[in-house]
Design an enzyme around this catalytic site. Structure first.
Site, PDB file in Angstrom:
ATOM      1  N   LYS A  75       0.842  -1.178   0.090  1.00 50.01           N
ATOM      2  CA  LYS A  75      -0.051  -0.095  -0.069  1.00 50.01           C
ATOM      3  C   LYS A  75       0.889   1.309  -0.012  1.00 50.01           C
ATOM      4  CE  LYS A  75      -2.710   1.499   3.702  1.00 50.01           C
ATOM      5  NZ  LYS A  75      -3.644   1.694   4.786  1.00 50.01           N
ATOM      6  N   ARG A 118     -10.120  -1.309   8.224  1.00 50.30           N
ATOM      7  CA  ARG A 118      -9.221  -2.188   9.033  1.00 50.30           C
ATOM      8  C   ARG A 118      -8.907  -1.381   9.951  1.00 50.30           C
ATOM      9  NH1 ARG A 118      -4.442   0.870   9.157  1.00 50.30           N
ATOM     10  NH2 ARG A 118      -2.987   0.471   7.596  1.00 50.30           N
ATOM     11  N   GLN A 146     -12.070   8.045  10.933  1.00 52.91           N
ATOM     12  CA  GLN A 146     -11.810   7.069  11.615  1.00 52.91           C
ATOM     13  C   GLN A 146     -12.903   7.096  13.025  1.00 52.91           C
ATOM     14  OE1 GLN A 146      -9.767   4.338  11.785  1.00 52.91           O
ATOM     15  NE2 GLN A 146      -8.940   5.203   9.559  1.00 52.91           N
ATOM     16  N   ASP A 167     -15.175  17.005  18.800  1.00 54.81           N
ATOM     17  CA  ASP A 167     -14.162  17.339  17.319  1.00 54.81           C
ATOM     18  C   ASP A 167     -13.743  18.832  17.757  1.00 54.81           C
ATOM     19  OD1 ASP A 167     -13.727  15.917  14.555  1.00 54.81           O
ATOM     20  OD2 ASP A 167     -13.497  18.239  14.699  1.00 54.81           O
ATOM     21  N   ASP A 235       0.267   8.711  20.097  1.00 52.66           N
ATOM     22  CA  ASP A 235       0.085   9.301  21.291  1.00 52.66           C
ATOM     23  C   ASP A 235      -0.079  10.728  21.438  1.00 52.66           C
ATOM     24  OD1 ASP A 235       2.377  10.052  20.190  1.00 52.66           O
ATOM     25  OD2 ASP A 235       3.783   9.722  22.108  1.00 52.66           O
TER      26      ASP A 235
HETATM   27  N1  LIG Z   1      -3.229   3.941  13.420  1.00 57.84           N
HETATM   28  C1  LIG Z   1      -3.694   3.793  12.285  1.00 57.84           C
HETATM   29  O1  LIG Z   1      -3.850   2.486  11.608  1.00 57.84           O
HETATM   30  C2  LIG Z   1      -4.528   4.810  11.373  1.00 57.84           C
HETATM   31  C3  LIG Z   1      -4.848   4.447  10.077  1.00 57.84           C
HETATM   32  C4  LIG Z   1      -5.645   5.659   9.514  1.00 57.84           C
HETATM   33  C5  LIG Z   1      -5.586   6.734   9.846  1.00 57.84           C
HETATM   34  N2  LIG Z   1      -4.915   7.064  11.184  1.00 57.84           N
HETATM   35  C6  LIG Z   1      -4.968   8.353  11.793  1.00 57.84           C
HETATM   36  O2  LIG Z   1      -6.252   8.526  12.291  1.00 57.84           O
HETATM   37  C7  LIG Z   1      -6.339   9.957  12.263  1.00 57.84           C
HETATM   38  C8  LIG Z   1      -7.822  10.452  12.016  1.00 57.84           C
HETATM   39  O3  LIG Z   1      -7.755   9.871  10.433  1.00 57.84           O
HETATM   40  P1  LIG Z   1      -9.186  10.549   9.519  1.00 57.84           P
HETATM   41  O4  LIG Z   1      -8.810   9.774   8.344  1.00 57.84           O
HETATM   42  O5  LIG Z   1     -10.530  10.187  10.571  1.00 57.84           O
HETATM   43  O6  LIG Z   1      -8.906  11.957   9.294  1.00 57.84           O
HETATM   44  P2  LIG Z   1     -10.220  12.828   9.067  1.00 57.84           P
HETATM   45  O7  LIG Z   1      -9.547  14.181   8.775  1.00 57.84           O
HETATM   46  O8  LIG Z   1     -11.359  12.221   8.476  1.00 57.84           O
HETATM   47  O9  LIG Z   1     -10.735  13.214  10.674  1.00 57.84           O
HETATM   48  C9  LIG Z   1     -10.104  13.766  11.588  1.00 57.84           C
HETATM   49  C10 LIG Z   1     -10.978  14.784  12.520  1.00 57.84           C
HETATM   50  O10 LIG Z   1     -10.254  15.292  13.613  1.00 57.84           O
HETATM   51  C11 LIG Z   1     -10.458  16.404  13.814  1.00 57.84           C
HETATM   52  N3  LIG Z   1      -9.704  17.332  14.849  1.00 57.84           N
HETATM   53  C12 LIG Z   1      -8.317  17.716  14.429  1.00 57.84           C
HETATM   54  N4  LIG Z   1      -7.724  18.306  15.548  1.00 57.84           N
HETATM   55  C13 LIG Z   1      -8.630  17.642  16.704  1.00 57.84           C
HETATM   56  C14 LIG Z   1      -8.237  17.817  17.991  1.00 57.84           C
HETATM   57  N5  LIG Z   1      -7.349  18.357  18.515  1.00 57.84           N
HETATM   58  N6  LIG Z   1      -9.341  17.363  18.551  1.00 57.84           N
HETATM   59  C15 LIG Z   1     -10.426  16.695  18.097  1.00 57.84           C
HETATM   60  N7  LIG Z   1     -10.785  16.643  16.895  1.00 57.84           N
HETATM   61  C16 LIG Z   1      -9.665  17.064  15.978  1.00 57.84           C
HETATM   62  C17 LIG Z   1     -10.786  17.064  12.517  1.00 57.84           C
HETATM   63  O11 LIG Z   1     -11.641  18.341  12.637  1.00 57.84           O
HETATM   64  C18 LIG Z   1     -11.618  15.945  11.774  1.00 57.84           C
HETATM   65  O12 LIG Z   1     -12.944  15.891  12.040  1.00 57.84           O
HETATM   66  C19 LIG Z   1      -5.357  10.630  11.703  1.00 57.84           C
HETATM   67  O13 LIG Z   1      -4.402  11.057  12.631  1.00 57.84           O
HETATM   68  C20 LIG Z   1      -4.720   9.389  10.734  1.00 57.84           C
HETATM   69  O14 LIG Z   1      -3.375   9.534  10.395  1.00 57.84           O
HETATM   70  C21 LIG Z   1      -4.169   5.982  11.810  1.00 57.84           C
END
Ligand SMILES: NC(=O)c1ccc[n+]([C@@H]2O[C@H](COP(=O)([O-])OP(=O)(O)OC[C@H]3O[C@@H](n4cnc5c(N)ncnc54)[C@H](O)[C@@H]3O)[C@@H](O)[C@H]2O)c1
Length: 327
Positions: A75, A118, A146, A167, A235
């Site tokens: 990926k 996933r 997420q 949010d 974290d």
């Molecule tokens: N660990 C993993 O396997 C994995 C996989 C995919 C995504 N992620 C991570 O998950 C996170 C979310 O991804 P996503 O695709 O849902 O993004 P997204 O942009 O769809 O959602 C993120 C949300 O967080 C909000 N936000 C920003 N700062 C914030 C804060 N301090 N407090 C509360 N809300 C806040 C935004 O307004 C937005 O609604 C990202 O950091 C991404 O890198 C992790």
């Protein structure tokens, strides 16, 4: 899976969605993969990455081979936190699936749907082992992709009654509340303060932006006794003192965690108790009583994607979804 024809199946984001794999199937696929990993039956080097622009942008290459699933591929996924301000998705990318018997690429597919689902599934699997079985109140911090997929997956495993949704953009949590209620019939309360999506919750999911320097909003004393937290955004949300309160800190892959530490992440996390494969395979016990606070920080593994992608490909072929392209 010998595919001798010189063509690959291209699956757009809509094609992948139209395959309509259920969350239950995705969770099952990941559990099989984690059990294989626990027996060292998965090849998965830590992800190499590049970081264009500001320090929190990434594009990662995530290869994995799962022999038991006859799955091999990579990926190529990006995460650009400021994209949301431009009306663009945070996460985007493509996945290449190879025939493990010939190495020939058999499919290229959009990876946004798989990444969303996933990751939620990995939270649900960790929660199966680390949350109290009767958990019913979930706090979500970050109500994006997420925030949605984690609730979808948790609702497969737990009888969820209420979601406390925070949010940074209040209109996002308001919209999220309506959507989640309509979809899953769960009561959702948008909250104005992050603490209200932590204290009083059985399960906490933090899913805001991943930052090298955590904003560390969640302080010691906020997480209830007996709660479980899934740190989807690493974290970033947790103060070091709050993480110190947990009995068991788990992750999905220790070598990848160490890799992230080498490049500047996870400076102040507690010692790792187990990886998710060890919990799934029963090599280490999960929660042992109703009082411990437990935590899983799943980094997101190439293996998770490669556990799901072959099923998407097979179903797409069966259903006639997608476009064949010449190699
Ligand atoms: N660990 C993993 O396997 C994995 C996989 C995919 C995504 N992620 C991570 O998950 C996170 C979310 O991804 P996503 O695709 O849902 O993004 P997204 O942009 O769809 O959602 C993120 C949300 O967080 C909000 N936000 C920003 N700062 C914030 C804060 N301090 N407090 C509360 N809300 C806040 C935004 O307004 C937005 O609604 C990202 O950091 C991404 O890198 C992790």
């Amino acid at each position: 899976m010998i595919e001798s024809r010189k063509r690959l199946l291209y699956l757009s984001q809509a094609d992948v969605e139209n395959v309509n794999l259920s969350m239950k199937e995705i969770i099952t696929q990941l559990e099989i993969a984690f059990a294989e990993k626990a027996q060292s039956q998965v090849e998965m080097p830590p992800k190499p990455g590049i970081h264009p622009g500001n320090g929190d942008n990434f594009i990662h290459a995530m290869p994995a081979y799962i022999p038991a699933m006859k799955s091999a591929g990579v990926k190529w996924v990006s995460g650009f936190p400021l994209n949301t301000k431009k009306g663009l998705p945070y996460i985007s990318g493509l996945l290449i699936l190879n025939d493990p018997e010939t190495g020939i690429p058999i499919s290229v597919m959009d990876c946004v749907w798989i990444t969303a689902k996933r990751t939620g599934a990995a939270t649900a699997i960790a929660a199966k082992h680390l949350a109290r079985p009767e958990s019913s109140v979930v706090g979500v911090l970050g109500c994006g992709v997420q925030g949605r997929s984690n609730i979808e997956a948790l609702s497969v495993v737990f009888n969820l009654k209420k979601v406390m949704a925070y949010d940074i953009e209040p209109d996002v949590s308001e919209r999220y509340a309506i959507d989640i209620h309509n979809q899953y019939r769960i009561e959702v309360e948008p909250v104005e303060k992050p603490k209200n999506a932590v204290s009083g919750c059985d399960i906490i999911v933090t899913a805001g932006p991943i930052l090298k320097k955590p904003h560390a909003t969640i302080k010691a004393g906020w997480m209830d006794e007996g709660a479980f937290a899934s740190l989807v955004d690493f974290d970033s949300y947790w103060h070091a003192d709050a993480m110190k309160e947990v009995s068991k800190f788990c992750t999905d892959d220790i070598p990848q965690l160490k890799h992230y530490q080498e490049i500047g992440y996870f400076k102040e996390i507690p010692p790792v108790y187990a990886d998710l494969g060890e919990l799934v395979a029963g090599l280490k016990v999960g929660r042992e009583n109703s009082k411990e606070r437990d935590m899983a920080c799943n980094l997101g593994l190439a293996m998770d994607d490669m556990a799901v992608a072959p099923l998407i490909y097979q179903r797409a072929v069966e259903k006639g979804i997608g476009t064949f392209l010449p190699l």
